[in-house]
Design a protein around this motif. Structure first.
Motif, PDB file in Angstrom:
ATOM      1  N   THR A 293       0.809  -1.225   0.000  1.00 26.15           N
ATOM      2  CA  THR A 293       0.000   0.000   0.000  1.00 26.15           C
ATOM      3  C   THR A 293       0.841   1.273   0.000  1.00 26.15           C
ATOM      4  O   THR A 293       0.307   2.357  -0.170  1.00 26.15           O
ATOM      5  N   VAL A 294       2.127   1.159   0.233  1.00 30.12           N
ATOM      6  CA  VAL A 294       3.008   2.328   0.177  1.00 30.12           C
ATOM      7  C   VAL A 294       4.105   2.054  -0.843  1.00 30.12           C
ATOM      8  O   VAL A 294       4.526   0.911  -1.034  1.00 30.12           O
ATOM      9  N   ALA A 295       4.539   3.102  -1.512  1.00 32.19           N
ATOM     10  CA  ALA A 295       5.489   2.929  -2.611  1.00 32.19           C
ATOM     11  C   ALA A 295       6.843   2.431  -2.126  1.00 32.19           C
ATOM     12  O   ALA A 295       7.537   1.685  -2.825  1.00 32.19           O
ATOM     13  N   ARG A 296       7.219   2.835  -0.930  1.00 35.53           N
ATOM     14  CA  ARG A 296       8.541   2.483  -0.434  1.00 35.53           C
ATOM     15  C   ARG A 296       8.464   2.060   1.031  1.00 35.53           C
ATOM     16  O   ARG A 296       7.940   2.792   1.858  1.00 35.53           O
ATOM     17  N   ARG A 297       8.972   0.880   1.336  1.00 38.35           N
ATOM     18  CA  ARG A 297       8.955   0.383   2.705  1.00 38.35           C
ATOM     19  C   ARG A 297      10.191   0.865   3.449  1.00 38.35           C
ATOM     20  O   ARG A 297      11.266   1.005   2.866  1.00 38.35           O
ATOM     21  N   ASP A 298      10.038   1.094   4.771  1.00 40.93           N
ATOM     22  CA  ASP A 298      11.181   1.558   5.544  1.00 40.93           C
ATOM     23  C   ASP A 298      12.094   0.392   5.887  1.00 40.93           C
ATOM     24  O   ASP A 298      11.788  -0.780   5.637  1.00 40.93           O
ATOM     25  N   ALA A 299      13.223   0.704   6.516  1.00 42.72           N
ATOM     26  CA  ALA A 299      14.247  -0.306   6.786  1.00 42.72           C
ATOM     27  C   ALA A 299      13.749  -1.384   7.732  1.00 42.72           C
ATOM     28  O   ALA A 299      14.098  -2.564   7.591  1.00 42.72           O
ATOM     29  N   SER A 300      12.901  -1.011   8.702  1.00 42.41           N
ATOM     30  CA  SER A 300      12.418  -2.010   9.665  1.00 42.41           C
ATOM     31  C   SER A 300      11.497  -3.023   8.992  1.00 42.41           C
ATOM     32  O   SER A 300      11.525  -4.214   9.323  1.00 42.41           O
ATOM     33  N   ALA A 301      10.684  -2.569   8.035  1.00 41.30           N
ATOM     34  CA  ALA A 301       9.813  -3.490   7.300  1.00 41.30           C
ATOM     35  C   ALA A 301      10.639  -4.431   6.435  1.00 41.30           C
ATOM     36  O   ALA A 301      10.365  -5.636   6.368  1.00 41.30           O
ATOM     37  N   GLU A 302      11.659  -3.889   5.774  1.00 40.22           N
ATOM     38  CA  GLU A 302      12.526  -4.733   4.938  1.00 40.22           C
ATOM     39  C   GLU A 302      13.243  -5.775   5.785  1.00 40.22           C
ATOM     40  O   GLU A 302      13.384  -6.934   5.388  1.00 40.22           O
ATOM     41  N   GLN A 303      13.694  -5.373   6.963  1.00 46.56           N
ATOM     42  CA  GLN A 303      14.385  -6.310   7.839  1.00 46.56           C
ATOM     43  C   GLN A 303      13.430  -7.401   8.327  1.00 46.56           C
ATOM     44  O   GLN A 303      13.798  -8.575   8.411  1.00 46.56           O
ATOM     45  N   ALA A 304      12.198  -7.006   8.629  1.00 41.31           N
ATOM     46  CA  ALA A 304      11.207  -7.983   9.090  1.00 41.31           C
ATOM     47  C   ALA A 304      10.916  -9.014   8.005  1.00 41.31           C
ATOM     48  O   ALA A 304      10.816 -10.220   8.282  1.00 41.31           O
ATOM     49  N   LEU A 305      10.785  -8.544   6.771  1.00 39.54           N
ATOM     50  CA  LEU A 305      10.552  -9.465   5.662  1.00 39.54           C
ATOM     51  C   LEU A 305      11.737 -10.411   5.485  1.00 39.54           C
ATOM     52  O   LEU A 305      11.571 -11.609   5.232  1.00 39.54           O
ATOM     53  N   GLU A 306      12.937  -9.884   5.630  1.00 42.64           N
ATOM     54  CA  GLU A 306      14.132 -10.713   5.517  1.00 42.64           C
ATOM     55  C   GLU A 306      14.181 -11.742   6.642  1.00 42.64           C
ATOM     56  O   GLU A 306      14.542 -12.910   6.427  1.00 42.64           O
ATOM     57  N   ASP A 307      13.792 -11.355   7.861  1.00 44.50           N
ATOM     58  CA  ASP A 307      13.767 -12.280   8.990  1.00 44.50           C
ATOM     59  C   ASP A 307      12.792 -13.430   8.727  1.00 44.50           C
ATOM     60  O   ASP A 307      13.088 -14.596   9.023  1.00 44.50           O
ATOM     61  N   LEU A 308      11.624 -13.099   8.190  1.00 40.06           N
ATOM     62  CA  LEU A 308      10.641 -14.120   7.889  1.00 40.06           C
ATOM     63  C   LEU A 308      11.168 -15.097   6.839  1.00 40.06           C
ATOM     64  O   LEU A 308      11.087 -16.322   7.001  1.00 40.06           O
ATOM     65  N   ARG A 309      11.713 -14.558   5.763  1.00 37.32           N
ATOM     66  CA  ARG A 309      12.198 -15.408   4.673  1.00 37.32           C
ATOM     67  C   ARG A 309      13.404 -16.236   5.100  1.00 37.32           C
ATOM     68  O   ARG A 309      13.539 -17.392   4.699  1.00 37.32           O
ATOM     69  N   SER A 310      14.249 -15.662   5.955  1.00 34.88           N
ATOM     70  CA  SER A 310      15.412 -16.412   6.440  1.00 34.88           C
ATOM     71  C   SER A 310      14.991 -17.591   7.315  1.00 34.88           C
ATOM     72  O   SER A 310      15.714 -18.593   7.417  1.00 34.88           O
ATOM     73  N   ALA A 311      13.819 -17.463   7.939  1.00 32.93           N
ATOM     74  CA  ALA A 311      13.292 -18.548   8.765  1.00 32.93           C
ATOM     75  C   ALA A 311      12.536 -19.582   7.936  1.00 32.93           C
ATOM     76  O   ALA A 311      11.958 -20.526   8.488  1.00 32.93           O
ATOM     77  N   GLY A 312      12.529 -19.395   6.619  1.00 32.56           N
ATOM     78  CA  GLY A 312      11.856 -20.337   5.741  1.00 32.56           C
ATOM     79  C   GLY A 312      10.370 -20.089   5.577  1.00 32.56           C
ATOM     80  O   GLY A 312       9.645 -20.969   5.091  1.00 32.56           O
ATOM     81  N   ILE A 313       9.901 -18.911   5.967  1.00 27.99           N
ATOM     82  CA  ILE A 313       8.485 -18.575   5.860  1.00 27.99           C
ATOM     83  C   ILE A 313       8.260 -17.742   4.604  1.00 27.99           C
ATOM     84  O   ILE A 313       8.831 -16.651   4.478  1.00 27.99           O
ATOM     85  N   PRO A 314       7.455 -18.208   3.654  1.00 29.29           N
ATOM     86  CA  PRO A 314       7.158 -17.396   2.470  1.00 29.29           C
ATOM     87  C   PRO A 314       6.516 -16.073   2.867  1.00 29.29           C
ATOM     88  O   PRO A 314       5.581 -16.054   3.667  1.00 29.29           O
ATOM     89  N   ALA A 315       7.031 -14.983   2.351  1.00 37.62           N
ATOM     90  CA  ALA A 315       6.496 -13.652   2.654  1.00 37.62           C
ATOM     91  C   ALA A 315       6.301 -12.910   1.344  1.00 37.62           C
ATOM     92  O   ALA A 315       7.263 -12.431   0.735  1.00 37.62           O
ATOM     93  N   ASP A 316       5.056 -12.837   0.882  1.00 39.83           N
ATOM     94  CA  ASP A 316       4.727 -12.216  -0.403  1.00 39.83           C
ATOM     95  C   ASP A 316       4.242 -10.790  -0.198  1.00 39.83           C
ATOM     96  O   ASP A 316       3.432 -10.521   0.696  1.00 39.83           O
ATOM     97  N   VAL A 317       4.725  -9.888  -1.039  1.00 41.24           N
ATOM     98  CA  VAL A 317       4.223  -8.514  -1.074  1.00 41.24           C
ATOM     99  C   VAL A 317       3.696  -8.277  -2.478  1.00 41.24           C
ATOM    100  O   VAL A 317       4.453  -8.319  -3.452  1.00 41.24           O
TER     101      VAL A 317
END
Length: 326
Positions: A293-317
């Motif tokens: 819903t926003v054009a650009r995600r902040d660093a904390s959102a990007e890190q959270a997505l990376e944490d999810l994916r690193s744990a093997g959890i699919p995270a689709d945006v």
């Protein structure tokens, strides 16, 4: 903080004066039932004791002022404390904001929506049916979804836009995303329980029920909203993240055998909330789906997505849920 405590005390006095002068109780209390949920051994009945439900009949072409007046009326609730609420031989009294949570033995109740008869014996001789969802034994997973800008367009990531949308629209004009309705049907699949979490106040429960479930046909499920009212122990509510995190924990604890798909958007820190839930509840988050819903995600959102994916959890945006492969 002393200043905050002083403001809290003043606000409490103003609220009580307002209730005495402008909300004089001329009608008996009634029970507004919320959609309840099941735990392994109990059924959780939820609702609120009020003296009336202020709801207008919305029309698409009515004026902005009429919309504003009807929406404002939803917040002028006259909640009633200390009223006995009875169901299946068990009872509890409403708290200082009128809220009621009553746990009943689950017994051999079958899966699906069960309607529990609730009465207020000391207030009015009326019985209300309170819906409670019991998940199917065949459920493969559960779904927990945000509402604002995930299921329904609100602009919640922009405070001024969200306030304007909330106060000047009505149940006939609010937009529920068609791709969200279709996604929830696919995930539900006739067996998987669906829960909704929003930072909207409980005053909007009936409004959201009408918009989401009655008009848009979204898969129905228990809704977890926030209490914005004043009390002796509360001046302001917690943050969006703390409320949503607590609701996720409550839902997962009630369904210990299920993993969950978490759905949200990128405008209100949902990625961070869901990554935190993944860390608190290892193995319970199966997938995360976010509407961009926003054009650009902040660093904390990007890190959270990376944490999810690193744990093997699919995270689709995605911009549209219709493009997802399930």
């Amino acid at each position: 903080m002393p200043i905050l405590r002083s403001i809290h005390r003043v606000a409490l006095r103003v609220e009580k004066l307002f209730e005495r002068v402008l909300l004089r109780r001329s009608r008996p209390p009634l029970f507004e039932a919320y959609r309840g949920y099941a735990k392994p051994e109990t059924l959780v009945v939820r609702g609120r004791v009020l003296t009336g439900l202020r709801r207008g009949t919305p029309r698409e072409q009515q004026s902005t002022f009429t919309n504003f007046r009807q929406m404002l009326a939803l917040f002028l609730t006259d909640e009633v404390a200390g009223v006995e609420v009875v169901a299946q031989g068990r009872s509890v009294r409403s708290d200082e904001e009128g809220y009621v949570t009553l746990e009943l033995p689950r017994g051999n109740a079958p899966p699906g929506w069960q309607h529990v008869s609730v009465s207020l014996p000391d207030a009015v001789d009326v019985t209300v049916g309170a819906p409670v969802l019991i998940p199917s034994a065949e459920a493969a997973f559960g779904v927990i979804s945000d509402i604002d800008d995930t299921m329904m367009r609100t602009g919640a990531w922009n405070g001024a836009r969200n306030l304007w949308t909330s106060l000047t629209g009505n149940a006939a004009t609010r937009e529920v995303f068609p791709d969200a309705v279709a996604l929830m049907e696919r995930l539900h699949d006739g067996r998987n329980p669906v829960f909704y979490v929003s930072s909207s106040p409980w005053n909007l429960h009936g409004f959201l029920d009408e918009v989401l479930f009655q008009r848009a046909g979204l898969v129905a499920g228990p809704v977890f909203l926030r209490d914005y009212g004043l009390s002796e122990t509360q001046f302001v509510t917690g943050t969006h993240g703390s409320h949503k995190g607590a609701a996720i924990d409550r839902i997962m604890a009630a369904n210990p055998e299920l993993g969950f798909v978490l759905i949200g958007d990128t405008g209100q820190h949902d990625a961070e909330v869901y990554a935190a839930a993944m860390k608190r509840r290892p193995g319970r988050v199966q997938r995360v789906i976010l509407r961009g819903t926003v054009a650009r995600r902040d660093a904390s959102a990007e890190q959270a997505l990376e944490d999810l994916r690193s744990a093997g959890i699919p995270a689709d945006v995605v911009a549209d849920y219709g493009a997802l492969e399930l």
